[in-house]
Design a protein around this motif. Sequence first.
Motif, PDB file in Angstrom:
ATOM      1  N   THR A  66       0.929  -1.317   0.015  1.00  0.00           N
ATOM      2  CA  THR A  66      -0.043   0.110   0.036  1.00  0.00           C
ATOM      3  C   THR A  66       0.970   1.334  -0.007  1.00  0.00           C
ATOM      4  O   THR A  66       1.749   1.487   0.966  1.00  0.00           O
ATOM      5  N   PRO A  67       0.881   2.168  -0.956  1.00  0.00           N
ATOM      6  CA  PRO A  67       1.269   3.360  -1.145  1.00  0.00           C
ATOM      7  C   PRO A  67       0.917   4.579  -0.284  1.00  0.00           C
ATOM      8  O   PRO A  67       0.008   4.554   0.257  1.00  0.00           O
ATOM      9  N   PRO A  68       1.732   5.454  -0.170  1.00  0.00           N
ATOM     10  CA  PRO A  68       1.475   6.781   0.728  1.00  0.00           C
ATOM     11  C   PRO A  68       0.329   7.651  -0.169  1.00  0.00           C
ATOM     12  O   PRO A  68       0.750   8.606  -0.886  1.00  0.00           O
ATOM     13  N   ILE A  69      -0.854   7.226  -0.380  1.00  0.00           N
ATOM     14  CA  ILE A  69      -1.629   7.669  -1.441  1.00  0.00           C
ATOM     15  C   ILE A  69      -2.026   9.068  -1.073  1.00  0.00           C
ATOM     16  O   ILE A  69      -2.011   9.915  -2.254  1.00  0.00           O
ATOM     17  N   SER A  70      -2.323   9.634  -0.003  1.00  0.00           N
ATOM     18  CA  SER A  70      -2.521  11.073   0.387  1.00  0.00           C
ATOM     19  C   SER A  70      -1.244  11.859  -0.338  1.00  0.00           C
ATOM     20  O   SER A  70      -1.326  12.924  -0.776  1.00  0.00           O
ATOM     21  N   LEU A  71      -0.051  11.314   0.034  1.00  0.00           N
ATOM     22  CA  LEU A  71       1.126  12.367  -0.547  1.00  0.00           C
ATOM     23  C   LEU A  71       1.213  12.163  -1.951  1.00  0.00           C
ATOM     24  O   LEU A  71       1.868  13.054  -2.469  1.00  0.00           O
ATOM     25  N   MET A  72       0.843  10.971  -2.483  1.00  0.00           N
ATOM     26  CA  MET A  72       0.776  11.220  -3.906  1.00  0.00           C
ATOM     27  C   MET A  72      -0.130  12.054  -4.452  1.00  0.00           C
ATOM     28  O   MET A  72      -0.055  12.839  -5.552  1.00  0.00           O
ATOM     29  N   PHE A  73      -1.473  12.440  -3.991  1.00  0.00           N
ATOM     30  CA  PHE A  73      -2.241  13.563  -4.268  1.00  0.00           C
ATOM     31  C   PHE A  73      -1.481  14.768  -4.165  1.00  0.00           C
ATOM     32  O   PHE A  73      -1.429  15.739  -5.014  1.00  0.00           O
ATOM     33  N   ALA A  74      -0.728  14.929  -3.043  1.00  0.00           N
ATOM     34  CA  ALA A  74      -0.232  16.193  -3.129  1.00  0.00           C
ATOM     35  C   ALA A  74       1.176  16.387  -3.862  1.00  0.00           C
ATOM     36  O   ALA A  74       1.306  17.542  -4.282  1.00  0.00           O
ATOM     37  N   ALA A  75       1.854  15.261  -4.141  1.00  0.00           N
ATOM     38  CA  ALA A  75       2.749  15.497  -5.105  1.00  0.00           C
ATOM     39  C   ALA A  75       2.206  15.942  -6.507  1.00  0.00           C
ATOM     40  O   ALA A  75       2.897  16.648  -6.987  1.00  0.00           O
ATOM     41  N   ASP A  76       0.975  15.420  -6.704  1.00  0.00           N
ATOM     42  CA  ASP A  76       0.458  15.445  -8.199  1.00  0.00           C
ATOM     43  C   ASP A  76       0.112  17.019  -8.347  1.00  0.00           C
ATOM     44  O   ASP A  76       0.751  17.707  -9.310  1.00  0.00           O
ATOM     45  N   ALA A  77      -0.190  17.693  -7.175  1.00  0.00           N
ATOM     46  CA  ALA A  77      -0.539  18.960  -7.282  1.00  0.00           C
ATOM     47  C   ALA A  77       0.701  19.927  -7.170  1.00  0.00           C
ATOM     48  O   ALA A  77       0.856  20.791  -8.052  1.00  0.00           O
ATOM     49  N   GLN A  78       1.765  19.411  -6.314  1.00  0.00           N
ATOM     50  CA  GLN A  78       3.038  20.297  -6.020  1.00  0.00           C
ATOM     51  C   GLN A  78       3.724  20.322  -7.346  1.00  0.00           C
ATOM     52  O   GLN A  78       4.469  21.255  -7.798  1.00  0.00           O
ATOM     53  N   LEU A  79       3.643  19.061  -8.217  1.00  0.00           N
ATOM     54  CA  LEU A  79       4.615  18.986  -9.425  1.00  0.00           C
ATOM     55  C   LEU A  79       3.865  19.866 -10.672  1.00  0.00           C
ATOM     56  O   LEU A  79       4.541  20.499 -11.433  1.00  0.00           O
ATOM     57  N   ASP A  80       2.520  20.208 -10.328  1.00  0.00           N
ATOM     58  CA  ASP A  80       1.922  21.108 -11.253  1.00  0.00           C
ATOM     59  C   ASP A  80       2.468  22.557 -10.953  1.00  0.00           C
ATOM     60  O   ASP A  80       2.837  23.530 -11.902  1.00  0.00           O
ATOM     61  N   ALA A  81       2.597  22.795  -9.705  1.00  0.00           N
ATOM     62  CA  ALA A  81       2.953  24.052  -9.247  1.00  0.00           C
ATOM     63  C   ALA A  81       4.295  24.416  -9.793  1.00  0.00           C
ATOM     64  O   ALA A  81       4.780  25.425 -10.034  1.00  0.00           O
ATOM     65  N   ILE A  82       5.392  23.096  -9.620  1.00  0.00           N
ATOM     66  CA  ILE A  82       6.679  23.321  -9.769  1.00  0.00           C
ATOM     67  C   ILE A  82       6.705  23.649 -11.515  1.00  0.00           C
ATOM     68  O   ILE A  82       7.638  24.312 -11.871  1.00  0.00           O
ATOM     69  N   ALA A  83       5.878  22.889 -12.247  1.00  0.00           N
ATOM     70  CA  ALA A  83       6.166  22.979 -13.653  1.00  0.00           C
ATOM     71  C   ALA A  83       5.776  24.288 -14.120  1.00  0.00           C
ATOM     72  O   ALA A  83       6.064  25.215 -14.934  1.00  0.00           O
ATOM     73  N   ALA A  84       4.577  25.226 -13.118  1.00  0.00           N
ATOM     74  CA  ALA A  84       4.279  26.449 -13.665  1.00  0.00           C
ATOM     75  C   ALA A  84       5.546  27.381 -13.293  1.00  0.00           C
ATOM     76  O   ALA A  84       5.584  28.466 -13.871  1.00  0.00           O
ATOM     77  N   GLU A  85       6.218  27.236 -12.252  1.00  0.00           N
ATOM     78  CA  GLU A  85       7.177  27.908 -11.704  1.00  0.00           C
ATOM     79  C   GLU A  85       8.360  27.718 -13.022  1.00  0.00           C
ATOM     80  O   GLU A  85       8.842  28.897 -13.357  1.00  0.00           O
ATOM     81  N   GLY A  86       8.478  26.516 -13.247  1.00  0.00           N
ATOM     82  CA  GLY A  86       9.575  26.251 -13.977  1.00  0.00           C
ATOM     83  C   GLY A  86      10.833  25.596 -13.393  1.00  0.00           C
ATOM     84  O   GLY A  86      11.189  26.366 -12.077  1.00  0.00           O
ATOM     85  N   LEU A  87      11.203  24.620 -13.776  1.00  0.00           N
ATOM     86  CA  LEU A  87      12.353  23.743 -13.044  1.00  0.00           C
ATOM     87  C   LEU A  87      13.715  24.629 -12.860  1.00  0.00           C
ATOM     88  O   LEU A  87      14.152  24.798 -11.667  1.00  0.00           O
ATOM     89  N   GLU A  88      14.036  25.395 -14.104  1.00  0.00           N
ATOM     90  CA  GLU A  88      15.141  26.001 -14.023  1.00  0.00           C
ATOM     91  C   GLU A  88      14.955  27.411 -12.937  1.00  0.00           C
ATOM     92  O   GLU A  88      16.074  27.736 -12.412  1.00  0.00           O
ATOM     93  N   ASN A  89      13.830  27.885 -13.363  1.00  0.00           N
ATOM     94  CA  ASN A  89      13.536  29.043 -12.346  1.00  0.00           C
ATOM     95  C   ASN A  89      13.642  28.405 -10.901  1.00  0.00           C
ATOM     96  O   ASN A  89      14.113  29.433 -10.041  1.00  0.00           O
ATOM     97  N   ARG A  90      13.034  27.505 -10.514  1.00  0.00           N
ATOM     98  CA  ARG A  90      13.326  27.021  -9.158  1.00  0.00           C
ATOM     99  C   ARG A  90      14.697  26.673  -8.599  1.00  0.00           C
ATOM    100  O   ARG A  90      14.989  27.290  -7.338  1.00  0.00           O
TER     101      ARG A  90
END
Length: 362
Positions: free
Chosen positions: A241-265
Amino acid sequence: MRSQSHKVLVIPGPVEVRPEILDAQAQWMIGHRSTAFSELFARLQEKLRAVFLTENRVFISGSSGTGLWEGASRNCIRDGRKVLHLAGGAFSARWADVSRLNGKTVDVIEVPWGQAHTPEMVEEALRREHYDAVCVVHNETSTGVINPIQAISEVVHRYDDTLLLVDTVSSFLGAELRVDDWGIDMALTSSQKAFALPPGMALATCSPRILDRAKEVTHRGYYFDFLELEAAAAKNNTPSTPPISLMFAADAQLDAIAAEGLENRWMRHLMMRDLTMQWTDAAGMSMFAPDGYRSPTVSAIRNTRGFDVDAMAKFMGGKGYSMDKGYGQIKGKTFRIAHMGDMEIGTLEAVFEGLDEFLETQ
Ligand SMILES: *Cc1c(COP(=O)(O)O)cnc(C)c1O
């Protein structure tokens, strides 16, 4: 629901998590053998590959990063072979211990705390002896030193049979990291550092070379058996069983990171590192790490003014910040300012103002 008495985390993990990301965890639970889950897993694979800059598999583990240290040590070193660990701080030394405690024969290139490893040191060791793997910490969180992984990788790749395993726990999503371009066989990390998620999830990129090696290792253990993780991941799933709640959080956070831009980050982190260097200088103190090896995500500062770190932490606590007091053998002689994850420059500047106020009382 959340308490009003929260202190902003300026410690190097866990780091401050934005309310939006905390909320993203609060979705209805789904079963991990459901279609909804395999879709989530597949989506995360793509988003994670984009930020690790790899075509390789990315394992998702319900553990902290330490679990994947154990997995890497167990799956990548054959019976009767040796592993080379590069140690120069608390975390790199502890990973070497993990290999030893799993029965592996370990050689260590040790540098004094605060120093970086050079490709020349690695070359010298690899010329003398065969190693199944080289284990290196990209960003040594205890000392604020970032190691030259790309240059070390070039050396390791001259030796066909030697895997390069990199702890990117406090560098991933804060410092430049290019898994495929740099030829990293495994980059392992945790959720609670520059990814800025709550703790409890670990990730690792896994090259085909690692899987080939794992097939030659008899006792890979159970929970972190990479062949099992790979078999499940191929079906967009996990063995347990994986950490499903954290995976939901990661899904949202990776969208925010894509919006910031990896290199900008990466750039934002470098700016925060440079501001910290400037503040340190202005405050009449100095950085623990040498010039050229200073971490973009965490600064260890020499407490040359000799103030009481407990008093500093207490003072800053009153201002709403949770501060670090140094780690291990350099605790108190140094203290660390973490500038990673979603921290904004304004927050870091407010921390400096608080520290200036404290220093005036000294
Ligand atoms: C925090 C840290 C670890 C330990 O990770 P956990 O997720 O706490 O197990 C390992 N290596 C480095 C460099 C770290 O900063």
